[in-house]
Design an enzyme around this catalytic site. Sequence first.
Site, PDB file in Angstrom:
ATOM      1  N   GLY A 603       0.799  -1.153   0.059  1.00  0.00           N
ATOM      2  CA  GLY A 603      -0.134  -0.191  -0.091  1.00  0.00           C
ATOM      3  C   GLY A 603       0.892   1.297   0.091  1.00  0.00           C
ATOM      4  O   GLY A 603       2.265   1.100  -0.233  1.00  0.00           O
ATOM      5  N   GLY A 604      -0.003   2.487   0.392  1.00  0.00           N
ATOM      6  CA  GLY A 604       1.013   3.538   0.117  1.00  0.00           C
ATOM      7  C   GLY A 604       1.792   3.545   1.324  1.00  0.00           C
ATOM      8  O   GLY A 604       2.866   4.622   1.173  1.00  0.00           O
ATOM      9  N   GLY A 606       3.340   0.950   2.576  1.00  0.00           N
ATOM     10  CA  GLY A 606       4.670   0.323   2.646  1.00  0.00           C
ATOM     11  C   GLY A 606       3.984  -1.410   2.394  1.00  0.00           C
ATOM     12  O   GLY A 606       3.207  -1.398   2.161  1.00  0.00           O
ATOM     13  N   LYS A 622       2.703  -4.354   8.645  1.00  0.00           N
ATOM     14  CA  LYS A 622       2.772  -3.114   7.677  1.00  0.00           C
ATOM     15  C   LYS A 622       3.876  -2.435   8.098  1.00  0.00           C
ATOM     16  O   LYS A 622       3.980  -1.495   8.820  1.00  0.00           O
ATOM     17  CB  LYS A 622       1.448  -2.280   7.737  1.00  0.00           C
ATOM     18  CG  LYS A 622       1.691  -1.331   6.803  1.00  0.00           C
ATOM     19  CD  LYS A 622       0.232  -0.745   6.431  1.00  0.00           C
ATOM     20  CE  LYS A 622      -0.431   0.059   7.448  1.00  0.00           C
ATOM     21  NZ  LYS A 622      -1.745   0.738   7.075  1.00  0.00           N
ATOM     22  N   ASP A 718     -10.757   7.378   3.053  1.00  0.00           N
ATOM     23  CA  ASP A 718     -10.136   6.501   2.213  1.00  0.00           C
ATOM     24  C   ASP A 718     -10.916   5.264   2.007  1.00  0.00           C
ATOM     25  O   ASP A 718     -10.281   4.245   2.128  1.00  0.00           O
ATOM     26  CB  ASP A 718      -8.694   6.387   2.392  1.00  0.00           C
ATOM     27  CG  ASP A 718      -7.861   6.050   1.061  1.00  0.00           C
ATOM     28  OD1 ASP A 718      -8.432   6.342   0.032  1.00  0.00           O
ATOM     29  OD2 ASP A 718      -6.608   5.482   1.122  1.00  0.00           O
TER      30      ASP A 718
END
Length: 903
Positions: A603-604, A606, A622, A718
Amino acid sequence: MDSRPPLVWLIFVLATIMSSGNNLELVAGKPHNAASTFPHDHPSPLRLAADTQGFISIDCGIAPGSSYTDDRTQIHYTSDAEFTDNGINYNVSRSENPSKQLMNVRSFPEGARNCYTLEPEKGKGNKYLIRAFFMYGNYDSKNQLPVFKLYLGVDKWDTIKFKNPNKTVRKEIIHVPKTDYIDVCLVNNGSGTPFISALELRPLDNSSYNKTELGSLLLSNRWDFGSDQEKFQVRYKDDALDRIWNSYKNPFWESITAGFESYSYSDNPFKLPGIVMSTAATPKNESEPLSFFLDMDNPSQRFYLFMHFSEVLQLQGNQSRVFTIWLNGTLWNDPVVPKRCSSTRIFRTNSVRGSRLLFSLVKTDESALPPIINALEVYVIKEFSQSTTDQDDVEAMKKIKSVYMVRRNWQGDPCLPMDYQWDGLKCSDNGSPTLISLNLSYSNLTGKIHPSFSNLKSLQTLDLSHNNLTGSVPEFLAELPSLTFLNLAGNNLKGSVPQVLMEKYQNGTLCLSLGENPNLCVSVSCKGKQNKNFIVPALASIISVLVLFLLIAVGIIWNFRRKEDRAMEMVTREGSLKSGNSEFTYSELVTITRNFSSTIGQGGFGNVHLGTLVDGTQVAVKLRSQSSMQGPREFQAEAKLLKRVHHKNLVCLAGYCNDGTNTALIYEYMSNGNLRQRLSARDTDVLYWKERLQIAVDVAQGLEYLHNGCKPPIIHRDVKTSNILLNKKLQAKIADFGLSRDLAIESGPHVSTIPAGTPGYLDPEYYSSGNLNKRSDVYSFGIVLLELITGLPAIITPGNIHIVQWISHMLKRGDIQNIVDPRLQGDFNNNSAWKALETALACVPSTAIQRPDMSHVLADLKDCLEMVGPMRTQRIDSYKMGSSNSLKSCAVDLEGEMAPHVR
């Protein structure tokens, strides 16, 4: 023994063998017995050179810049690189050796619509023959025959279908454009990748192929009667207009020939080829009519027929040939007397129609010879709307595309059809639409703002932000009469803003954004030499103010960081998963993940790695990448929020790592991945309808808790299918709270912030205003619900079509079967599906106030779920296997009573 001169025979043999791909069937009448004579009393004259001026001949798929002259036709073909923007070239491998133009194709795997733009020399208002060839030949090695649509301008021309891989499909039309350019477009309808082999345009005489009814002439077939060779075709140079004539020979008819070719046929606008008109068919029994049927696929279609006659024999003084033409037993035309070395054209000003058209050519009582026919052309009337986008707007957009080398799929008409509008455009909804909104933000535009923008007279919204535009702000932007929104932020513009623009901004008639242009001045003091003395003393004051501001800002940031550090310390103390401790060292993460050996997502923030705790519990780690755009602020925001809120439909935070260099968040492991993966066509384990509704309810419960169960309310910002995770029981949980914001009570119904989120899911009102409220999440959830219903992503490729736009188009058909994910194979409850779709569409109006609260959405979805009985097919042990241990700290359900939703 063939009677044609050697030169004629040689050229005839070398004619190209192509299939027309038409459905019109010609059936001869019953057989008759007769004899014919074949005079050979004239020598063959020299062939006259045909003129290719005005021809456009494109071999699609050859290398850019290349060209060649075809050996068979002597027509010069060029590459298609200058006629279209997209596509991939492929070679076709076949054991046979067809025309050179069929040995390669251009394929269009990307974009819903891809177009060729032709600009004939004579321009608009003139008559042209336009022809396209398609030969699949398994060029892509998939052995899957595609089906796609062919458009002429903004209207559908035909559907391209194939009977076998080596079958050539040819589409041909006679058309009079109302613009100086002609767009020939291939449209992907989801049944295979469009491609094309060759594209041709031929100018015609405006006095030929006249008709009294509106529409263009779509070719059904064009026959050459009496030819000795059934499978050969005649075209250029024999036909100066490069029409393709299919020879037709029937054992029930006699073939007669003049034994020579006359070029007097070319004197009239039809320029009929001598090789076609020098042969004819006649009935074997001279006392019987010459009859044939035309079987029509569609009886409602209107047909135009052009019959061509020429006497091929040298008649003696006592011989005559006179006949009438009958259609289905009714006289269709007065007596015809063919003339030698001259063509007689018969056609009716009104079209004909019917399932079977029986034509009979019957000799009159005074005729000594039976009827003949040399050639026949049959066309279908094809009505086109001929409405296009306002031509000033079209020319302006083409210039803008050229100047800035825009890399979007800008092809064909900008606004029409509405389903294929250019990306970034909005158009008025009328007969000849105009552009009302143009968004070119983040489009890598360089250079000055081009004067072509001034020609978009109906433009209301113009967004050129975040490019590399230079130069001054042009005054012509203020002259756009309808402009109410102008965003030039994030460029390298310089100088002063035109006074008239500032006046429009000040009086409230123009919303103007000019930020992040370091060399742009919005003050009147920027103008004129008299202001130079003002700059120097003012500079010192400005610097002083900036220094003071900087000191204050540093203090605020330092104080904020201390608060954030204290908050992270609280997170450390409050966590309890691994023996009461939720803080992990980096070395522990290495051990837990086996040196990050198993990556399960990205994802954004990592990569996400699978890990196993000491007690056997599986977790998802994450780990923040050094290149991640999300920094400590997002990390701390997510950690704080997940320690404060608990709900069965929010992913649980197991712990974190923050040793100054390495940052990571540790979550419960969700063995079934994210929802986008499960809805992907690549996932063969299809979610049942009831499972989809339950997932929707789960997500709605999570959002309803954030909005109405938390004080202050929390907005996720989001919500998307890739941020919805599924455990082994397919229970859905919302993840990734890095962008979440508190809606503090004192801030009122919304909070102003820089828009953040994911394209396709981002609330349009929030994006344009920066005002964030709970209904911004409702919009994003509506998109997620549409994905659950259809199986499609938020942005549908090819074509970059938004799912709401796609749904709006499909709703016109009024059939839920065309909307629900086809992989369900109809296994869903219709009433439930309609209600779910209604609920989703209620979530996605562009104005936030029109959207319901999440509590109402949840109530409606529960109603949808109640409509569904037991699933016809039970899922048996098809889940991905995860840990048998569960996360004990997550079992808090704060779902409350919901009020009924009044529609």
